[in-house]
Scaffold this motif. Structure first.
Motif, PDB file in Angstrom:
ATOM      1  N   UNK A  42      57.629  93.390 154.194  1.00  0.00           N
ATOM      2  CA  UNK A  42      56.018  93.163 154.519  1.00  0.00           C
ATOM      3  C   UNK A  42      55.778  91.915 155.051  1.00  0.00           C
ATOM      4  N   UNK A  43      56.038  90.829 154.097  1.00  0.00           N
ATOM      5  CA  UNK A  43      55.748  89.458 154.477  1.00  0.00           C
ATOM      6  C   UNK A  43      56.358  88.809 155.767  1.00  0.00           C
ATOM      7  N   UNK A  44      57.633  89.399 156.078  1.00  0.00           N
ATOM      8  CA  UNK A  44      58.106  88.905 157.292  1.00  0.00           C
ATOM      9  C   UNK A  44      57.659  89.391 158.537  1.00  0.00           C
ATOM     10  N   UNK A  45      57.222  90.719 158.474  1.00  0.00           N
ATOM     11  CA  UNK A  45      56.657  91.385 159.634  1.00  0.00           C
ATOM     12  C   UNK A  45      55.346  90.944 159.856  1.00  0.00           C
ATOM     13  N   UNK A  82      54.227  88.140 159.264  1.00  0.00           N
ATOM     14  CA  UNK A  82      54.275  86.848 159.886  1.00  0.00           C
ATOM     15  C   UNK A  82      54.594  86.516 161.171  1.00  0.00           C
ATOM     16  N   UNK A  83      55.476  87.769 161.857  1.00  0.00           N
ATOM     17  CA  UNK A  83      55.886  87.770 163.179  1.00  0.00           C
ATOM     18  C   UNK A  83      54.792  87.655 164.112  1.00  0.00           C
ATOM     19  N   UNK A  84      55.002  86.798 165.229  1.00  0.00           N
ATOM     20  CA  UNK A  84      53.671  86.570 166.194  1.00  0.00           C
ATOM     21  C   UNK A  84      54.301  86.993 167.519  1.00  0.00           C
ATOM     22  N   UNK A  85      55.571  87.071 167.801  1.00  0.00           N
ATOM     23  CA  UNK A  85      56.057  87.504 169.219  1.00  0.00           C
ATOM     24  C   UNK A  85      56.703  89.165 169.048  1.00  0.00           C
ATOM     25  N   UNK A  86      56.809  89.431 167.937  1.00  0.00           N
ATOM     26  CA  UNK A  86      57.602  90.816 167.701  1.00  0.00           C
ATOM     27  C   UNK A  86      56.150  91.633 167.496  1.00  0.00           C
ATOM     28  N   UNK A  87      56.388  92.869 168.164  1.00  0.00           N
ATOM     29  CA  UNK A  87      55.203  94.035 168.406  1.00  0.00           C
ATOM     30  C   UNK A  87      55.905  95.173 167.106  1.00  0.00           C
ATOM     31  N   UNK A 143      63.391  82.831 168.258  1.00  0.00           N
ATOM     32  CA  UNK A 143      64.080  82.071 167.104  1.00  0.00           C
ATOM     33  C   UNK A 143      63.174  81.325 166.302  1.00  0.00           C
ATOM     34  N   UNK A 144      61.944  80.609 166.882  1.00  0.00           N
ATOM     35  CA  UNK A 144      61.352  80.033 166.084  1.00  0.00           C
ATOM     36  C   UNK A 144      60.153  81.146 165.092  1.00  0.00           C
ATOM     37  N   UNK A 145      59.874  82.187 166.193  1.00  0.00           N
ATOM     38  CA  UNK A 145      58.973  83.150 165.337  1.00  0.00           C
ATOM     39  C   UNK A 145      59.881  83.740 163.954  1.00  0.00           C
ATOM     40  N   UNK A 146      61.241  84.135 164.162  1.00  0.00           N
ATOM     41  CA  UNK A 146      61.865  84.589 163.128  1.00  0.00           C
ATOM     42  C   UNK A 146      62.021  83.550 161.840  1.00  0.00           C
ATOM     43  N   UNK A 147      62.292  82.449 162.343  1.00  0.00           N
ATOM     44  CA  UNK A 147      62.591  81.483 161.294  1.00  0.00           C
ATOM     45  C   UNK A 147      61.153  81.089 160.373  1.00  0.00           C
ATOM     46  N   UNK A 148      59.990  81.266 161.419  1.00  0.00           N
ATOM     47  CA  UNK A 148      58.788  80.939 160.623  1.00  0.00           C
ATOM     48  C   UNK A 148      58.581  81.878 159.595  1.00  0.00           C
ATOM     49  N   UNK A 149      58.692  83.202 159.869  1.00  0.00           N
ATOM     50  CA  UNK A 149      58.227  84.409 159.269  1.00  0.00           C
ATOM     51  C   UNK A 149      59.402  84.376 157.889  1.00  0.00           C
ATOM     52  N   UNK A 150      60.585  84.062 158.125  1.00  0.00           N
ATOM     53  CA  UNK A 150      61.537  83.995 157.017  1.00  0.00           C
ATOM     54  C   UNK A 150      61.027  82.954 156.050  1.00  0.00           C
TER      55      UNK A 150
END
Length: 131
Positions: free
Chosen positions: A61-64, A66-71, A121-128
């Motif tokens: 839930x936190x990961x999703x 936190x994502x900005x580019x992924x819908x 990549x930045x989006x995934x890294x930030x969310x993680x």
């Protein structure tokens, strides 16, 4: 398709090296149990992958969130990057009592789109990092 695959390979490699990620389900990654089979059958990488987070449903839930580019989406095949997690979706009951039940709460599926790979990549890294 080439852009989908190349970006997905980079995202999969990032996920594979991250301590919050327990498992990456992407057979074109070297070291994957089905790597040789995938290489023999596929002409290139695909834009679809999944991975499992160590923290289970709260981490998913936190990961999703936190994502900005992924819908959030369940329909693969568009040009935009999509994310879906069974733990927070309608398919949870479909795996009850199966061999996959223990993995449902930590599973995240990605469909990599045509956005710039560096942005993804930045989006995934930030969310993680927010888990």
């Amino acid at each position: 398709m080439k852009q989908h695959g190349e970006s997905a390979m980079r995202v999969a490699a990032l996920l594979n090296s991250h301590p919050e990620v327990e498992r990456v389900n992407y057979p074109l990654l070297p070291g994957h149990p089905q790597h040789e089979l995938a290489v023999s059958q596929m002409s290139g990488p695909t834009g679809l992958l999944s991975f499992e987070l160590r923290g289970g449903e709260p981490a998913v839930r936190k990961f999703i969130d936190s994502l900005q580019w992924f819908k959030i989406g369940v329909s693969w095949g568009g040009f935009e990057s999509l994310v879906y997690a069974t733990a927070i979706g309608w398919q949870r009951d479909a795996v009850a009592g199966t061999e996959y039940e223990s993995r449902v709460d930590k599973l995240v599926r990605l469909s990599i789109g045509l956005e710039d790979a560096e942005d993804l990549l930045e989006d995934v890294e930030r969310a993680l990092s927010r888990i």
